[in-house]
Design a protein around this motif. Structure first.
Motif, PDB file in Angstrom:
ATOM      1  N   MET A 127      38.454  16.941 -21.098  1.00  0.00           N
ATOM      2  CA  MET A 127      38.463  15.031 -22.084  1.00  0.00           C
ATOM      3  C   MET A 127      39.919  15.260 -21.004  1.00  0.00           C
ATOM      4  O   MET A 127      40.288  14.149 -21.961  1.00  0.00           O
ATOM      5  CB  MET A 127      38.908  15.700 -22.864  1.00  0.00           C
ATOM      6  N   LEU A 128      39.823  15.202 -19.931  1.00  0.00           N
ATOM      7  CA  LEU A 128      41.266  14.874 -18.860  1.00  0.00           C
ATOM      8  C   LEU A 128      42.305  15.524 -19.640  1.00  0.00           C
ATOM      9  O   LEU A 128      43.386  14.810 -19.542  1.00  0.00           O
ATOM     10  CB  LEU A 128      41.296  13.543 -18.900  1.00  0.00           C
ATOM     11  N   LEU A 129      42.848  16.050 -20.600  1.00  0.00           N
ATOM     12  CA  LEU A 129      43.890  16.590 -20.994  1.00  0.00           C
ATOM     13  C   LEU A 129      44.728  17.603 -20.144  1.00  0.00           C
ATOM     14  O   LEU A 129      43.727  18.440 -19.431  1.00  0.00           O
ATOM     15  CB  LEU A 129      43.945  17.122 -22.841  1.00  0.00           C
ATOM     16  N   GLY A 130      46.603  17.538 -20.380  1.00  0.00           N
ATOM     17  CA  GLY A 130      46.613  18.783 -18.851  1.00  0.00           C
ATOM     18  C   GLY A 130      46.797  17.760 -17.648  1.00  0.00           C
ATOM     19  O   GLY A 130      47.473  17.096 -17.315  1.00  0.00           O
ATOM     20  N   VAL A 131      47.517  18.902 -16.811  1.00  0.00           N
ATOM     21  CA  VAL A 131      47.629  18.276 -15.337  1.00  0.00           C
ATOM     22  C   VAL A 131      45.873  18.432 -15.047  1.00  0.00           C
ATOM     23  O   VAL A 131      45.364  18.682 -14.439  1.00  0.00           O
ATOM     24  CB  VAL A 131      48.305  19.692 -14.659  1.00  0.00           C
ATOM     25  N   ASN A 132      45.718  16.912 -14.105  1.00  0.00           N
ATOM     26  CA  ASN A 132      44.831  16.229 -13.624  1.00  0.00           C
ATOM     27  C   ASN A 132      45.096  15.989 -12.109  1.00  0.00           C
ATOM     28  O   ASN A 132      46.137  15.397 -12.272  1.00  0.00           O
ATOM     29  CB  ASN A 132      44.147  15.334 -13.723  1.00  0.00           C
ATOM     30  N   ILE A 133      44.528  15.764 -10.959  1.00  0.00           N
ATOM     31  CA  ILE A 133      44.823  15.431 -10.068  1.00  0.00           C
ATOM     32  C   ILE A 133      44.153  14.335  -9.676  1.00  0.00           C
ATOM     33  O   ILE A 133      43.003  14.187  -9.940  1.00  0.00           O
ATOM     34  CB  ILE A 133      44.589  16.305  -8.999  1.00  0.00           C
TER      35      ILE A 133
END
Length: 583
Positions: A89-95
């Motif tokens: 769900m794209l929550l947190g750290v994403n590159i």
């Protein structure tokens, strides 16, 4: 299929709630970005999950390409891409890869287009884990993993410095109005752990102590300080990067100074308020300013310090030893050291001394730049000297005094005992003097021992004189054997038995004394004038011998002990009055 309430079904695909939808915040974009930084979660009519920005940005999941697309509706031909899965769900750290952006102000030419971006629903005073979980920000970098993925213990640096920070320069301030330098104040406290060794001969003592310095450095910024000081310990690499006061211990042999080692502890005390990093910084960080939060330096040292031992009153002496704490001459204008606290952790009762007092103060209150002194008072323990010096000498002098009561037969023993006592006292004097540093002045213990040596010396002279007054023949002890001594021949003026036929019937002492060598028959002459003159001569002769023997006995039995007791009373009275009045 009819509508139903969510409470009646274990699973429902969509519900209406009567409170606002939770916001999703984006962290890690520069301030000039044209992407929105606040979003709402939205599920389209086709079931696609998307984040709608407050203004123009949209983030949605492209199921065909299995990636997230992030674009601004004003620039449809410009977007960013992330390979994170739908279940995140794209929550947190994403590159995200921003290579397809057109004219983005956040990226310079040649700079990497890959960047970590954090999508979070966490609110103020919370930290977002890499997987999107929210925890209390106080749990960040507390040495205990609180995130499921442990990411709250990653990148736990404590300090931030600007590129122009100089660790060799004190954090002083310059007042533009007065055109004067305001020095940094460094509070100094001492924790005395142990007095390891005292060498009076070398005029030194070895001290183990903890040096504690506290100051503020306005040039630093601290990250995520905890309420407990021990939790704010700097790493060794961070200690090497900051300014630490260079304080000199002036009364060491090589002017040793404060240096950091692998055992150095540097901590930050949280005292001021904090601010939170803005959304351009990916991580949520509580920022504390250096001017509001105190740095504490602590190091344990074992050093040899010089101490001038003043031994005039030994063993009633009290020594004052110091640790001279100074600032280098070139830094006196920028550093102001302030005496703070002093603690005694070690034993105050030592082998030879007790420590009744210790203090930390300015050398000169009116001139603080002269430095500060730590003062340690060392008061000598008398019992050791009493047992090893004063008691033995007193016992020896009692034996010396006892020789006054020996019979004349033991004259040789009297002399032997006194000379042996003199030898023992001399040996004791040399031993005591050798254990103390050589001095040009006479110490009190020297006065006692010199006086003690004079007693058997006087006794030998006195008994020799008394023995010389004994003129009659007598038997004396000579190396364990009896020896007959010869007095001077008695001269008789005429034959007393012929002059006075009844003289043989009279007691011998009526005509001559033990101390005279003439028997005068005129002592009983019929001529009163002649008899008077004879008796006068007899008594004068008697006085010249027995009188001096009697005087010698009085000196030995009365005068010498009187002088000794008077000297001892004055000696101990003076010594104890100083000893008890010092501290």
């Amino acid at each position: 299929m009819g509508d139903s309430h969510c409470e009646e079904k274990p699973v429902c695909s969509m519900c209406y709630v009567d409170y606002p939808n939770r916001k999703v915040f984006v962290r890690g974009l520069c301030e000039a970005t044209y992407f929105d930084t606040e979003y709402f979660l939205n599920i389209g009519e086709d079931g696609r999950v998307m984040f709608l920005g407050y203004l123009n940005s949209v983030v949605f999941y492209n199921e065909t390409l299995d990636e997230w697309h992030w674009f601004d509706r004003r620039y449809n031909q410009s977007w960013a891409v992330s390979a994170s899965g739908l279940d995140s769900m794209l929550l947190g750290v994403n590159i995200f890869d921003f290579k397809n952006l057109k004219q983005d102000p956040c990226f310079k030419d040649g700079e990497s287009t890959l960047r970590k971006i954090k999508f979070t629903t966490c609110v103020e005073n919370q930290f977002t884990c890499n997987d999107g979980e929210c925890i209390d920000i106080e749990q960040r970098c507390d040495q205990t993993p609180n995130c499921l993925d442990g990411s709250d213990e990653d990148n736990c640096r404590m300090i931030f410095q600007k590129d122009n920070y100089k660790k060799t320069v004190a954090p002083f301030r310059f007042d533009e109005k007065t055109q004067k330098v305001n020095p940094v104040s460094v509070n100094i406290s001492i924790l005395i752990k142990d007095i390891l060794q005292i060498k009076e001969i070398d005029h030194t003592y070895t001290l183990k102590y903890a040096m504690i310095m506290e100051w503020y450095d306005y040039r630093l910024t601290y990250y995520n300080l905890k309420k407990t000081r021990s939790a704010n310990a700097l790493a060794a690499t961070e200690i090497e990067r900051i300014w630490i006061p260079f304080i000199v211990f002036e009364n060491t042999e090589k002017n040793e100074a404060t240096v950091s080692t692998t055992n150095t502890e540097v901590t930050i005390t949280r005292e001021g308020n904090f601010s939170i990093t803005d959304n351009s910084i990916m991580e949520e960080i509580n920022l504390f300013q250096g001017e509001d939060n105190r740095i504490t330096f602590q190091e344990v040292y074992s050093k040899i310090f010089k101490c001038e031992y003043k031994l005039q009153l030994y063993p009633f002496d009290t020594q004052v030893c110091t640790v001279q704490i100074r600032v280098r001459e070139l830094e006196k204008a920028t550093i102001n050291i302030i005496p703070d606290l002093i603690f005694m952790e070690g034993d105050t009762v030592l082998t030879q001394y007790i420590v009744p007092h210790w203090s930390l103060s300015y050398v000169n209150e009116s001139a603080p730049d002269q430095g500060i002194n730590m003062i340690i008072i060392l008061q000598r323990r008398l019992i050791n000297e009493i047992m090893t010096t004063y008691l033995p000498t007193t016992l020896i002098l009692i034996i010396v005094y006892a020789t006054n009561f020996f019979k004349p037969f033991f004259f040789e023993a009297v002399v032997t005992v006194n000379l042996t006592s003199l030898l023992v006292l001399t040996t004791l004097f040399i031993s005591v003097s050798g254990s103390l540093p050589p001095t040009a002045y006479v110490k009190m213990v020297d006065a006692w021992l010199l006086f003690a040596q004079s007693v058997p010396f006087v006794e030998v002279l006195l008994h020799t004189f008394i023995d010389s007054m004994r003129l009659e023949e007598r038997t004396v002890n000579h190396h364990g054997k009896s020896l007959q001594t010869k007095g001077k021949d008695k001269k008789i003026n005429g034959n007393p038995s012929k002059i006075l036929p009844w003289i043989d019937e009279q007691p011998k002492d009526a005509f001559y004394s033990k101390s005279t060598n003439v028997i005068n028959p005129m002592l009983i002459a019929r001529d009163e004038k002649a008899e008077l003159n004879a008796r006068k001569e007899y008594y004068e002769s008697l006085t010249n011998s027995d009188y001096w023997i009697r005087i010698g006995e009085i000196i030995g039995k009365v005068m010498i002990p009187f002088v000794f007791l008077t000297f001892a009373a004055i000696y101990w009275g003076y010594g104890l009055s100083y000893f008890l009045a010092t501290y």
